[in-house]
Structures are given as C-alpha cells and as structure tokens.
Motif scaffolding. Structure first.
Motif, short mmCIF file in Angstrom:
data_model
loop_
_atom_site.label_atom_id
_atom_site.label_comp_id
_atom_site.label_asym_id
_atom_site.label_seq_id
_atom_site.Cartn_x
_atom_site.Cartn_y
_atom_site.Cartn_z
N LEU A 35 0.84 -1.12 0.11
CA LEU A 35 0.14 0.14 -0.12
C LEU A 35 0.83 1.20 -0.04
O LEU A 35 0.36 2.31 -0.74
N ALA A 36 2.12 1.17 0.76
CA ALA A 36 2.84 2.47 0.83
C ALA A 36 3.42 2.55 -0.64
O ALA A 36 3.64 3.67 -1.24
N ALA A 37 3.87 1.67 -1.21
CA ALA A 37 4.64 1.49 -2.49
C ALA A 37 3.48 2.12 -3.42
O ALA A 37 3.75 2.86 -4.38
N GLY A 38 2.34 1.63 -3.45
CA GLY A 38 1.08 2.25 -4.18
C GLY A 38 1.02 3.76 -3.95
O GLY A 38 0.56 4.20 -4.98
N THR A 39 0.96 4.09 -2.83
CA THR A 39 0.71 5.42 -2.50
C THR A 39 1.83 6.30 -3.11
O THR A 39 1.45 7.21 -3.58
N LEU A 40 3.17 5.88 -3.08
CA LEU A 40 4.26 6.73 -3.49
C LEU A 40 4.10 6.57 -5.14
O LEU A 40 4.12 7.60 -5.65
N ILE A 41 4.15 5.52 -5.46
CA ILE A 41 3.98 5.27 -6.99
C ILE A 41 2.71 5.90 -7.83
O ILE A 41 3.17 6.86 -8.60
N GLY A 42 1.71 5.64 -7.46
CA GLY A 42 0.42 5.82 -7.90
C GLY A 42 0.12 7.24 -7.53
O GLY A 42 -0.27 8.18 -8.39
N GLY A 43 -0.22 7.55 -6.28
CA GLY A 43 -0.37 8.82 -5.76
C GLY A 43 0.39 9.88 -6.05
O GLY A 43 0.24 11.07 -6.58
N LEU A 44 1.37 9.92 -5.49
CA LEU A 44 2.85 10.79 -5.54
C LEU A 44 3.29 10.98 -6.88
O LEU A 44 3.41 12.25 -7.30
N GLY A 45 3.21 10.02 -7.66
CA GLY A 45 3.83 10.06 -9.05
C GLY A 45 2.81 10.95 -9.82
O GLY A 45 3.44 11.47 -10.56
N THR A 46 1.53 10.45 -9.78
CA THR A 46 0.66 11.10 -10.78
C THR A 46 0.50 12.80 -10.16
O THR A 46 0.32 13.49 -10.90
N ASN A 47 0.82 12.82 -9.10
CA ASN A 47 0.53 14.19 -8.42
C ASN A 47 1.71 15.17 -8.76
O ASN A 47 1.67 16.37 -9.39
N LEU A 48 2.84 14.59 -9.17
CA LEU A 48 4.35 15.28 -9.58
C LEU A 48 3.91 15.17 -10.98
O LEU A 48 4.55 16.50 -11.64
N LEU A 49 3.29 14.80 -11.58
CA LEU A 49 2.76 14.75 -13.27
C LEU A 49 1.84 15.79 -13.32
O LEU A 49 1.64 16.12 -14.52
N GLY A 50 1.23 16.40 -12.23
CA GLY A 50 0.21 17.45 -12.44
C GLY A 50 -1.09 17.01 -12.68
O GLY A 50 -2.01 17.52 -13.17
N ALA A 51 -1.44 15.38 -12.45
CA ALA A 51 -2.64 14.79 -12.61
C ALA A 51 -3.80 15.38 -11.59
O ALA A 51 -3.39 15.84 -10.39
N PRO A 52 -5.02 15.53 -12.00
CA PRO A 52 -6.04 15.92 -10.95
C PRO A 52 -6.20 14.83 -9.86
O PRO A 52 -5.79 13.72 -9.79
N TRP A 53 -6.60 15.35 -8.53
CA TRP A 53 -6.76 14.58 -7.45
C TRP A 53 -7.46 13.28 -7.43
O TRP A 53 -7.03 12.18 -7.03
N TRP A 54 -8.54 13.26 -8.12
CA TRP A 54 -9.17 11.81 -8.50
C TRP A 54 -8.40 11.00 -9.28
O TRP A 54 -8.56 9.76 -8.86
N LEU A 55 -7.87 11.17 -10.14
CA LEU A 55 -6.82 10.33 -10.88
C LEU A 55 -5.70 9.88 -9.95
O LEU A 55 -5.19 8.78 -10.11
N GLN A 56 -5.27 10.65 -9.10
CA GLN A 56 -4.02 10.26 -8.03
C GLN A 56 -4.78 9.13 -7.17
O GLN A 56 -4.03 8.37 -7.02
N VAL A 57 -5.61 9.31 -6.77
CA VAL A 57 -6.61 8.09 -5.94
C VAL A 57 -6.83 6.94 -6.73
O VAL A 57 -6.39 5.90 -6.07
N ALA A 58 -7.09 6.97 -7.88
CA ALA A 58 -7.52 5.91 -8.86
C ALA A 58 -6.03 5.21 -8.93
O ALA A 58 -5.98 4.01 -9.00
N ALA A 59 -5.06 6.03 -9.29
CA ALA A 59 -3.82 5.44 -9.73
C ALA A 59 -3.19 4.91 -8.36
O ALA A 59 -2.67 3.67 -8.47
N ALA A 60 -3.23 5.44 -7.39
CA ALA A 60 -2.72 4.79 -5.93
C ALA A 60 -3.50 3.70 -5.65
O ALA A 60 -2.79 2.56 -5.33
#
Length: 178
Positions: A35-60
């Motif tokens: 879950l931590a890896a998914g949070t970092l890769i999916g959530g934080l990774g898409t955040n740094l790419l400028g994705a909207p919050w809902w896409l960050q949650v979905a990616a995480a």
C-alpha cells in the motif's frame, strides 16, 4: 480554498506512505508495504505529473492492488521457502532424553530432562517403570506432565518411529492427569 489544499496534496501522499510503512513494521506481512508503494508510485507519482486528485487516488488504488496481488505473494513465497519449522517450548520436549530422579509409584514419578528441567512424569502405556537413574525418553507432554519410557525401549523399536524421528503418542485416556 480548494485550490490551496490541492497544491499541497503531495504532503498528504508522503504522510500516508509513512503511516503505511510504520504499520508494516508492526505487522510484517508485506500488505502495508504494498500500500505504501502504491501510494508513492501511483498517488505521489501522478501528483508530480500534475494529474487531478481523483486520478491520483485511482492510480494509487490501482498500483496498490496490482502490487498486493502480484508482488506480495512472490515475496511471501520466497520468505517462507527458506523457513524451517523449528519446534519450540513444550513441542520441543518430545524425543528429548532424561533420567529418572524419583521412584515411579503407580506409573508416576519425576524425571530430570537433558535440558535441565525437572518434570513430573508418567510411564507410557505398556512400558515398564524406570528405576532411579535410568535413562528415559519423552514421548509426549500432557499438561504439566511428560509421558516417558525407558530409553532402551525407544531404541529397541525403530520401526515405530515416524519419518521425523518422533514416536507415536500413547493412548493415555485412563490417566487421571490427562
């Protein structure tokens, strides 16, 4: 106010990942690590790419699920493959040797085991009572009492031993200490 919170969402991803790592250190099951890896890769990774919050949650969620169902079983299999079952505590007493230290009366007496512990003992069904100083072998543990037989009898019947070196347990239902 909402745009201000969204711009600091990366801090929330880092805090969430840190919480998951701390929980993983307590549980040691690789679940919260995934879950931590998914949070970092999916959530934080898409955040740094400028994705909207809902896409960050979905990616995480998607990355966490992917890691949970693919990588975690592989890690657990590798971890348990090298593990050898080691008997501990009372389970480790079966098969240990010792000496009778008190006379056996009506099948009950006292033995000092090779590990230094003194136990109340009962003679196995059909076995002869050992005399003081005679070598014995523990067959089973029944509560705070060990079931023993003479060590010579244990060596004389190698066909009764299981592949793990353990003797079959006696049927001790008539014992009042059962």
């Amino acid at each position: 106010m909402l745009p201000d919170l969204v711009q600091y969402l990366w801090i929330a991803w880092l805090v969430l990942a840190l919480v998951f790592v701390i929980v993983e250190l307590v549980t040691l099951e690789f679940t919260f690590l995934m879950l931590a890896a998914g949070t970092l890769i999916g959530g934080l990774g898409t955040n740094l790419l400028g994705a909207p919050w809902w896409l960050q949650v979905a990616a995480a969620a998607a990355v966490s699920a992917l890691l949970l169902f693919t990588i975690r079983p592989l890690l657990l299999r590798a971890l348990h493959r090298s593990s050898v079952a080691v008997r501990t505590n009372v389970d480790a007493l079966a098969g240990i040797g010792g000496r009778a230290v008190a006379p056996f009366v009506d099948g009950a007496g006292s033995v000092k085991l090779d590990n230094g512990e003194t136990w109340t003992a009962r003679v196995a069904a059909g076995a002869s009572s050992p005399v003081v100083g005679a070598p014995v072998v523990v067959l089973a543990v029944r509560g705070a009492t060990v079931v023993v037989e003479l060590a010579d009898a244990a060596r004389a019947a190698p066909g009764d031993a299981s592949p793990h070196g353990e003797r079959p347990l006696p049927d001790d239902k008539e014992s009042p200490h059962g």
